[in-house]
Design a protein around this motif. Structure first.
Motif, PDB file in Angstrom:
ATOM      1  N   ALA A  83       4.713 -26.122  87.392  1.00 25.42           N
ATOM      2  CA  ALA A  83       4.049 -26.371  86.106  1.00 25.42           C
ATOM      3  C   ALA A  83       2.771 -27.176  86.300  1.00 25.42           C
ATOM      4  CB  ALA A  83       4.981 -27.131  85.174  1.00 25.42           C
ATOM      5  N   ASN A  84       1.961 -27.115  85.278  1.00 23.06           N
ATOM      6  CA  ASN A  84       0.684 -27.846  85.170  1.00 23.06           C
ATOM      7  C   ASN A  84      -0.441 -27.189  85.973  1.00 23.06           C
ATOM      8  OD1 ASN A  84       2.042 -29.737  83.594  1.00 23.06           O
ATOM      9  ND2 ASN A  84       2.393 -31.121  85.314  1.00 23.06           N
ATOM     10  N   LEU A  85      -0.110 -26.641  87.155  1.00 25.51           N
ATOM     11  CA  LEU A  85      -1.159 -26.103  88.047  1.00 25.51           C
ATOM     12  C   LEU A  85      -2.331 -27.074  88.160  1.00 25.51           C
ATOM     13  CD1 LEU A  85      -1.267 -22.246  87.459  1.00 25.51           C
ATOM     14  CD2 LEU A  85      -0.249 -23.545  89.311  1.00 25.51           C
TER      15      LEU A  85
ATOM     16  N   PHE B 227      -2.065 -29.729  82.368  1.00 32.21           N
ATOM     17  CA  PHE B 227      -0.863 -30.471  81.978  1.00 32.21           C
ATOM     18  C   PHE B 227      -0.220 -29.871  80.721  1.00 32.21           C
ATOM     19  CE2 PHE B 227       1.100 -34.085  79.605  1.00 32.21           C
ATOM     20  CZ  PHE B 227       2.119 -34.350  80.499  1.00 32.21           C
ATOM     21  N   ASP B 228       1.028 -29.473  80.864  1.00 35.13           N
ATOM     22  CA  ASP B 228       1.861 -28.919  79.779  1.00 35.13           C
ATOM     23  C   ASP B 228       1.420 -27.546  79.282  1.00 35.13           C
ATOM     24  OD1 ASP B 228       3.752 -30.907  79.766  1.00 35.13           O
ATOM     25  OD2 ASP B 228       3.235 -31.727  77.797  1.00 35.13           O
ATOM     26  N   ILE B 229       0.377 -26.942  79.886  1.00 33.57           N
ATOM     27  CA  ILE B 229      -0.054 -25.635  79.364  1.00 33.57           C
ATOM     28  C   ILE B 229      -0.085 -24.521  80.412  1.00 33.57           C
ATOM     29  CG2 ILE B 229      -1.368 -26.621  77.426  1.00 33.57           C
ATOM     30  CD1 ILE B 229      -3.946 -25.913  79.026  1.00 33.57           C
TER      31      ILE B 229
ATOM     32  N   ARG C  80       9.870 -30.973  74.096  1.00 35.29           N
ATOM     33  CA  ARG C  80       9.872 -29.505  74.088  1.00 35.29           C
ATOM     34  C   ARG C  80       8.566 -29.010  74.693  1.00 35.29           C
ATOM     35  NH1 ARG C  80      13.313 -26.749  70.925  1.00 35.29           N
ATOM     36  NH2 ARG C  80      11.846 -25.130  70.358  1.00 35.29           N
ATOM     37  N   HIS C  81       8.617 -28.568  75.944  1.00 32.26           N
ATOM     38  CA  HIS C  81       7.415 -27.998  76.552  1.00 32.26           C
ATOM     39  C   HIS C  81       7.797 -26.695  77.249  1.00 32.26           C
ATOM     40  CE1 HIS C  81       8.560 -29.439  80.580  1.00 32.26           C
ATOM     41  NE2 HIS C  81       9.029 -30.476  79.931  1.00 32.26           N
ATOM     42  N   ALA C  82       6.846 -25.747  77.289  1.00 35.92           N
ATOM     43  CA  ALA C  82       7.176 -24.390  77.756  1.00 35.92           C
ATOM     44  C   ALA C  82       6.430 -24.006  79.026  1.00 35.92           C
ATOM     45  CB  ALA C  82       6.860 -23.391  76.643  1.00 35.92           C
ATOM     46  N   ASP C  83       5.791 -24.976  79.677  1.00 35.23           N
ATOM     47  CA  ASP C  83       4.938 -24.579  80.823  1.00 35.23           C
ATOM     48  C   ASP C  83       5.741 -24.133  82.042  1.00 35.23           C
ATOM     49  OD1 ASP C  83       5.598 -27.317  80.818  1.00 35.23           O
ATOM     50  OD2 ASP C  83       3.878 -27.885  82.011  1.00 35.23           O
ATOM     51  N   ASN C  84       7.021 -24.510  82.153  1.00 36.02           N
ATOM     52  CA  ASN C  84       7.890 -23.927  83.193  1.00 36.02           C
ATOM     53  C   ASN C  84       8.623 -22.693  82.662  1.00 36.02           C
ATOM     54  OD1 ASN C  84       8.182 -27.173  84.010  1.00 36.02           O
ATOM     55  ND2 ASN C  84       8.122 -25.808  85.779  1.00 36.02           N
TER      56      ASN C  84
ATOM     57  N   ALA D  59       8.041 -40.034  84.505  1.00 38.22           N
ATOM     58  CA  ALA D  59       6.703 -39.580  84.885  1.00 38.22           C
ATOM     59  C   ALA D  59       5.851 -39.259  83.651  1.00 38.22           C
ATOM     60  CB  ALA D  59       6.805 -38.349  85.794  1.00 38.22           C
ATOM     61  N   ARG D  60       6.492 -39.029  82.520  1.00 38.69           N
ATOM     62  CA  ARG D  60       5.739 -38.814  81.280  1.00 38.69           C
ATOM     63  C   ARG D  60       5.425 -40.154  80.611  1.00 38.69           C
ATOM     64  NH1 ARG D  60       5.810 -33.264  79.845  1.00 38.69           N
ATOM     65  NH2 ARG D  60       4.942 -33.753  77.814  1.00 38.69           N
ATOM     66  N   GLN D  61       6.395 -41.056  80.727  1.00 36.98           N
ATOM     67  CA  GLN D  61       6.253 -42.380  80.108  1.00 36.98           C
ATOM     68  C   GLN D  61       5.035 -43.133  80.627  1.00 36.98           C
ATOM     69  OE1 GLN D  61       9.417 -42.953  78.322  1.00 36.98           O
ATOM     70  NE2 GLN D  61       7.985 -44.083  77.044  1.00 36.98           N
TER      71      GLN D  61
ATOM     72  N   VAL E 148      -2.527 -41.040  87.934  1.00 39.18           N
ATOM     73  CA  VAL E 148      -1.454 -41.939  87.493  1.00 39.18           C
ATOM     74  C   VAL E 148      -0.150 -41.608  88.216  1.00 39.18           C
ATOM     75  CG1 VAL E 148      -0.160 -42.768  85.485  1.00 39.18           C
ATOM     76  CG2 VAL E 148      -2.546 -42.073  85.216  1.00 39.18           C
ATOM     77  N   ARG E 149       0.196 -40.325  88.236  1.00 40.14           N
ATOM     78  CA  ARG E 149       1.512 -39.935  88.770  1.00 40.14           C
ATOM     79  C   ARG E 149       1.585 -39.974  90.296  1.00 40.14           C
ATOM     80  NH1 ARG E 149       3.629 -34.758  85.288  1.00 40.14           N
ATOM     81  NH2 ARG E 149       4.490 -35.952  83.537  1.00 40.14           N
ATOM     82  N   SER E 150       0.457 -39.790  90.960  1.00 39.61           N
ATOM     83  CA  SER E 150       0.515 -39.650  92.422  1.00 39.61           C
ATOM     84  C   SER E 150       1.023 -40.919  93.103  1.00 39.61           C
ATOM     85  CB  SER E 150      -0.850 -39.238  92.977  1.00 39.61           C
ATOM     86  OG  SER E 150      -1.827 -40.172  92.610  1.00 39.61           O
TER      87      SER E 150
HETATM   88  N1  HSE Z   1       4.460 -30.368  82.141  1.00 35.63           N
HETATM   89  C1  HSE Z   1       5.632 -31.116  82.479  1.00 35.63           C
HETATM   90  C2  HSE Z   1       5.217 -32.471  83.014  1.00 35.63           C
HETATM   91  C3  HSE Z   1       6.412 -30.376  83.524  1.00 35.63           C
HETATM   92  O1  HSE Z   1       4.329 -32.496  83.880  1.00 35.63           O
HETATM   93  O2  HSE Z   1       5.746 -33.480  82.581  1.00 35.63           O
HETATM   94  C4  HSE Z   1       7.647 -31.079  83.984  1.00 35.63           C
HETATM   95  O3  HSE Z   1       8.761 -30.699  83.263  1.00 35.63           O
END
Ligand code: HSE
Length: 309
Positions: free
Chosen positions: A13-15, A19-21, A135-139, A183-185, A230-232
């Motif tokens: 996801a995210n590519l 992010f999220d799309i 609720r996300h649909a990117d996966n 990781a979203r928080q 941020v996440r890395s």
């Molecule tokens: N788009 C989501 C995220 C994928 O990066 O949080 C992980 O479920």
């Protein structure tokens, strides 16, 4: 008794910048699921994989999807689902999406194929909501559609299937825990306009590159100025792996989903194989176990392996 056996791909996801799309289905790893229509209204979930996932239907991502379908579609039948999971939970390779999308896809076929793909995604998103709180649909979208998908909107659901370039993927899953919810928080809730503009340019460039099969454009668009910085920090040796991969000829890459897996796109399979070995050795050197995958892009999405009517 009606039953179906399906093969469900992992997804990235995210590519990087989407992010999220944006999301992409890959051929390795994949789950297998068997779903049976029951005469009784029970929802029974069994795992054969030893990952210790909850089997109580309301706490299982496949189970909750089947419960929601049963409730919203007023189904008298129940379902039994047996999940042979190979996509490690918590890897960032769409493990929960595979269970959720697989359950919705298989159940829909067992009840007579009455749902559109968008409606199937709507139900599968209940599983993602259970797993990550959102609720996300990117996966889910690439898992069901195959290839690379753009979630133009998830409410209402509007999915665009993109071209599937003949690229390869090297991915590494270091055995460290990164929860999607955490990781979203940690993400910033507000972003600078200048960063948004850079990101829009990259997303648009990436989609144009995918549609035109322009590998150089794909490579220079795989850049994320909002989420990755941020996440890395949650992923050991992220910068080393990215730098070495680019030096070895990767077009680009970054965090797969919410991590901790890291993926790279390559033009040649051999380059992906070499990068996968490098990724593993980076983690071996710091005594972190890791799993590596080399794959091409999955263009079919979920496929039916067996069906009994
Ligand atoms: N788009 C989501 C995220 C994928 O990066 O949080 C992980 O479920």
């Amino acid at each position: 008794m009606k039953s179906i056996k399906i093969k469900v791909p992992a997804t990235v996801a995210n590519l990087v910048c989407g992010f999220d799309i944006l999301g992409m289905a890959i051929n390795e790893p994949y789950d297998e699921m068997e779903v049976r229509l029951l005469e009784t209204p029970d929802i029974i979930v069994r795992h054969t994989d030893g990952f210790n996932l909850p089997e109580e239907a309301s706490k299982n991502v496949a189970g909750i999807v089947l419960m929601k379908m049963q409730e919203h579609l007023h189904l008298k039948n129940g379902f039994e689902v047996i999940i042979h999971k190979h996509i490690k939970p918590g890897s960032g390779l769409g493990s929960s999406a595979a269970s959720a999308a697989g359950a919705a896809f298989a159940a829909n076929i067992l009840i007579g194929n009455i749902l559109s793909r968008e409606e199937t995604i709507h139900f599968a998103m209940f599983g993602e909501e259970l797993a990550s709180g959102v609720r996300h649909a990117d996966n889910i979208a690439p898992c069901i559609y195959g290839g690379i998908t753009l979630v133009k909107s998830s409410d209402p659901i509007d999915i665009i299937s993109l071209n599937t370039p003949g690229l390869f993927i090297a991915a590494v899953h270091p055995q460290v825990e990164v929860k999607t919810s955490d990781a979203r928080q940690i993400l910033k809730k507000n972003i600078q306009l200048k960063d948004a503009i850079t990101q829009w340019g990259n997303i648009a460039g990436l989609i144009a590159g995918i549609e035109k099969n322009d590998l150089f454009l794909i490579g220079r668009s795989l850049n994320d100025v909002i989420v990755e910085p941020v996440r890395s920090i949650l992923i050991p040796e992220f910068d080393t792996i990215k730098r070495k991969s680019l030096e070895m000829g990767a077009l680009g890459g970054g965090i797969s989903g919410s991590g901790p897996s890291v993926f790279m796109l390559t033009e040649k399979k051999k380059t992906a194989g070499d990068i996968a070995m490098m990724m593993k050795s980076v983690y071996d050197q710091i005594n972190i176990n890791s799993m590596v995958y080399v794959s091409d892009i999955n263009s079919t999405g979920i496929i039916i392996e067996e069906q009994n009517n």
